[in-house]
Design an enzyme around this catalytic site. Structure first.
Site, PDB file in Angstrom:
ATOM      1  N   ARG A 102      72.948  44.693  58.141  1.00  0.00           N
ATOM      2  CA  ARG A 102      73.233  44.835  56.795  1.00  0.00           C
ATOM      3  C   ARG A 102      72.159  45.454  55.996  1.00  0.00           C
ATOM      4  O   ARG A 102      70.965  44.939  56.094  1.00  0.00           O
ATOM      5  CB  ARG A 102      73.498  43.525  56.227  1.00  0.00           C
ATOM      6  N   HIS A 129      82.150  47.670  54.403  1.00  0.00           N
ATOM      7  CA  HIS A 129      82.014  46.412  54.900  1.00  0.00           C
ATOM      8  C   HIS A 129      83.215  45.980  55.873  1.00  0.00           C
ATOM      9  O   HIS A 129      84.251  45.403  55.527  1.00  0.00           O
ATOM     10  CB  HIS A 129      82.039  45.336  53.551  1.00  0.00           C
ATOM     11  N   GLN A 132      84.309  42.226  56.970  1.00  0.00           N
ATOM     12  CA  GLN A 132      85.239  41.502  56.010  1.00  0.00           C
ATOM     13  C   GLN A 132      86.545  42.141  55.990  1.00  0.00           C
ATOM     14  O   GLN A 132      87.467  41.208  56.102  1.00  0.00           O
ATOM     15  CB  GLN A 132      84.520  42.073  54.567  1.00  0.00           C
ATOM     16  N   ASP A 223      86.623  41.889  44.030  1.00  0.00           N
ATOM     17  CA  ASP A 223      85.197  41.602  44.497  1.00  0.00           C
ATOM     18  C   ASP A 223      84.326  41.766  43.302  1.00  0.00           C
ATOM     19  O   ASP A 223      85.006  41.991  42.033  1.00  0.00           O
ATOM     20  CB  ASP A 223      85.062  42.621  45.150  1.00  0.00           C
ATOM     21  N   CYS A 263      86.153  38.573  48.650  1.00  0.00           N
ATOM     22  CA  CYS A 263      85.368  38.221  49.924  1.00  0.00           C
ATOM     23  C   CYS A 263      84.290  37.410  49.528  1.00  0.00           C
ATOM     24  O   CYS A 263      83.818  36.895  50.630  1.00  0.00           O
ATOM     25  CB  CYS A 263      84.693  39.632  50.086  1.00  0.00           C
ATOM     26  N   ARG A 291      86.504  35.079  58.681  1.00  0.00           N
ATOM     27  CA  ARG A 291      85.403  36.053  59.074  1.00  0.00           C
ATOM     28  C   ARG A 291      84.739  35.765  60.597  1.00  0.00           C
ATOM     29  O   ARG A 291      84.502  36.581  61.300  1.00  0.00           O
ATOM     30  CB  ARG A 291      84.060  36.044  58.023  1.00  0.00           C
TER      31      ARG A 291
HETATM   32  N1  NVA Z   1      80.448  44.330  47.121  1.00  0.00           N
HETATM   33  C1  NVA Z   1      79.657  43.249  47.508  1.00  0.00           C
HETATM   34  C2  NVA Z   1      80.266  42.359  48.670  1.00  0.00           C
HETATM   35  C3  NVA Z   1      79.635  41.344  49.082  1.00  0.00           C
HETATM   36  C4  NVA Z   1      80.020  40.681  50.239  1.00  0.00           C
HETATM   37  C5  NVA Z   1      78.452  43.666  47.480  1.00  0.00           C
HETATM   38  O1  NVA Z   1      78.188  44.565  48.368  1.00  0.00           O
HETATM   39  O2  NVA Z   1      77.485  43.103  47.007  1.00  0.00           O
HETATM   40  N1   CP Z   2      81.643  38.393  52.006  1.00  0.00           N
HETATM   41  C1   CP Z   2      80.476  38.483  52.362  1.00  0.00           C
HETATM   42  O1   CP Z   2      80.157  39.551  52.946  1.00  0.00           O
HETATM   43  O2   CP Z   2      79.635  37.260  52.090  1.00  0.00           O
HETATM   44  P1   CP Z   2      78.095  37.250  52.367  1.00  0.00           P
HETATM   45  O3   CP Z   2      77.580  38.353  51.515  1.00  0.00           O
HETATM   46  O4   CP Z   2      77.706  35.741  51.938  1.00  0.00           O
HETATM   47  O5   CP Z   2      77.869  37.453  53.818  1.00  0.00           O
END
Ligand code: NVA
Ligand code: CP
Length: 307
Positions: A102, A129, A132, A223, A263, A291
């Site tokens: 990540r 993502h 997800q 989101d 999400c 997930r």
């Molecule tokens: N769009 C959000 C998703 C978190 C799971 C982010 O990137 O922070």
């Molecule tokens: N939805 C998601 O990816 O959550 P986290 O950021 O908690 O992993």
């Protein structure tokens, strides 16, 4: 699903519609207990951003497969002190069986995958993502029995989740309507690719009009308005995004059977109201659970444990 053994998942379109369908079938069977699988392997987690669901669901999935997990927190590994990705990738390749990363730049994930022979999974970048979205598709399929011909309306920021959702829906023959303010619409290359890849006449609509996007949709998805790394912009974005809040009024335009997805993590009172996320149409907790099932299927096929 033999063809997925040893592959990377850097973006959702790395998977064909048949491969996505196959993964969802395996996930459903793993979830119900119809299928079991053992993977005596080691998963590394290299996360430069915070995570609850992705970190824990990947870990539990791997433990349930009989494998092990190593948390390669960049703040205590050399990669966080500037060791080149190419070097870290070549070394971790010698220890691990599979890696989920990540980070911010999609290019870093691509570079990691280029230098490591093991499967590399994008566990979120600024651009995509994909993990997800596998869980989201599993949730939609569970709720409606099929994917093709359904309409998903995503309302809010055209971010990483929106980009991957757009491509996945177009691949799976799902109509996708994205409503976002002009300067916050999904990445242009994703819109173009979604239109090119659209299967079974999937309709791709990108608009500024939240009500038009949501009309007759079976899934209403949102989101956060400021993703990780954009926190400084959050307060300036709130007034811009206000018309895109998923509230009871907006939801009333959707199909009466519509489900609401997010999400998570959610900001109640911003992109979604408390009433909607806690309401009877919300499926966010099933979505979060999925997930784990979707990623267990992904780990099993990339590791070749189902042959
Ligand atoms: N769009 C959000 C998703 C978190 C799971 C982010 O990137 O922070
Ligand atoms: N939805 C998601 O990816 O959550 P986290 O950021 O908690 O992993």
């Amino acid at each position: 699903m033999k063809q997925l053994k040893g592959r990377d998942l850097l973006g959702i379109a790395d998977l064909s519609p048949a491969e996505i369908k196959g993964l969802l079938d395996i996930a459903r069977q793993l979830k119900s207990g119809e299928l079991t699988c053992t993977a005596n392997k080691v998963l590394g987690l290299l996360f430069y951003k915070a995570s609850t669901r992705t970190r824990v669901s990947f870990s539990v999935a791997m433990y349930q497969l009989g494998g092990q997990v190593i948390d390669l927190n960049p703040s205590v590994t050399q990669v966080g002190r500037g060791e080149p990705i190419q070097d870290t990738a070549r070394v971790l390749d010698r220890y691990l069986d599979i890696l989920a990363i990540r980070t911010f730049q999609q290019e870093d994930v691509r570079l990691f995958a280029e230098y490591a022979g093991i499967p590399v999974i994008n566990a979120l970048t600024d651009l995509e993502h994909p993990c997800q979205i596998l869980a989201d598709l599993l949730t939609i399929e569970e709720c409606f029995g099929s994917l093709e011909g359904k309409t998903v309306a995503y309302v809010g920021d055209g971010n990483n989740v929106a980009n991957s959702l757009l491509l996945a829906c177009s691949l799976m023959g799902i109509n996708v309507h994205i409503a976002a303010p002009t300067d916050y619409q999904p990445n242009n290359s994703f819109v173009k690719k979604a239109k090119e890849l659209a299967n079974h006449g999937a309709e791709i609509v990108i608009t500024e009009d939240a009500i038009a996007a949501v009309k007759e949709a079976q899934v209403v998805y949102t989101d956060v308005w400021a993703s990780m790394g954009q926190e400084d912009l959050a307060s300036t974005r709130i007034p811009i995004f206000q018309p895109y809040q998923v509230n009871e009024k907006l939801l009333s335009y959707a199909d009466s059977r519509a489900i609401v997805l997010h999400c998570l993590p959610a900001h109640r009172g911003e992109e979604i109201t408390n009433e909607v996320i806690e309401g009877k149409q919300s499926r966010v907790w099933d979505q979060a659970e999925n997930r784990m099932h979707a990623q267990k299927a992904l780990l099993a096929v990339l590791l070749g444990c189902l042959e």
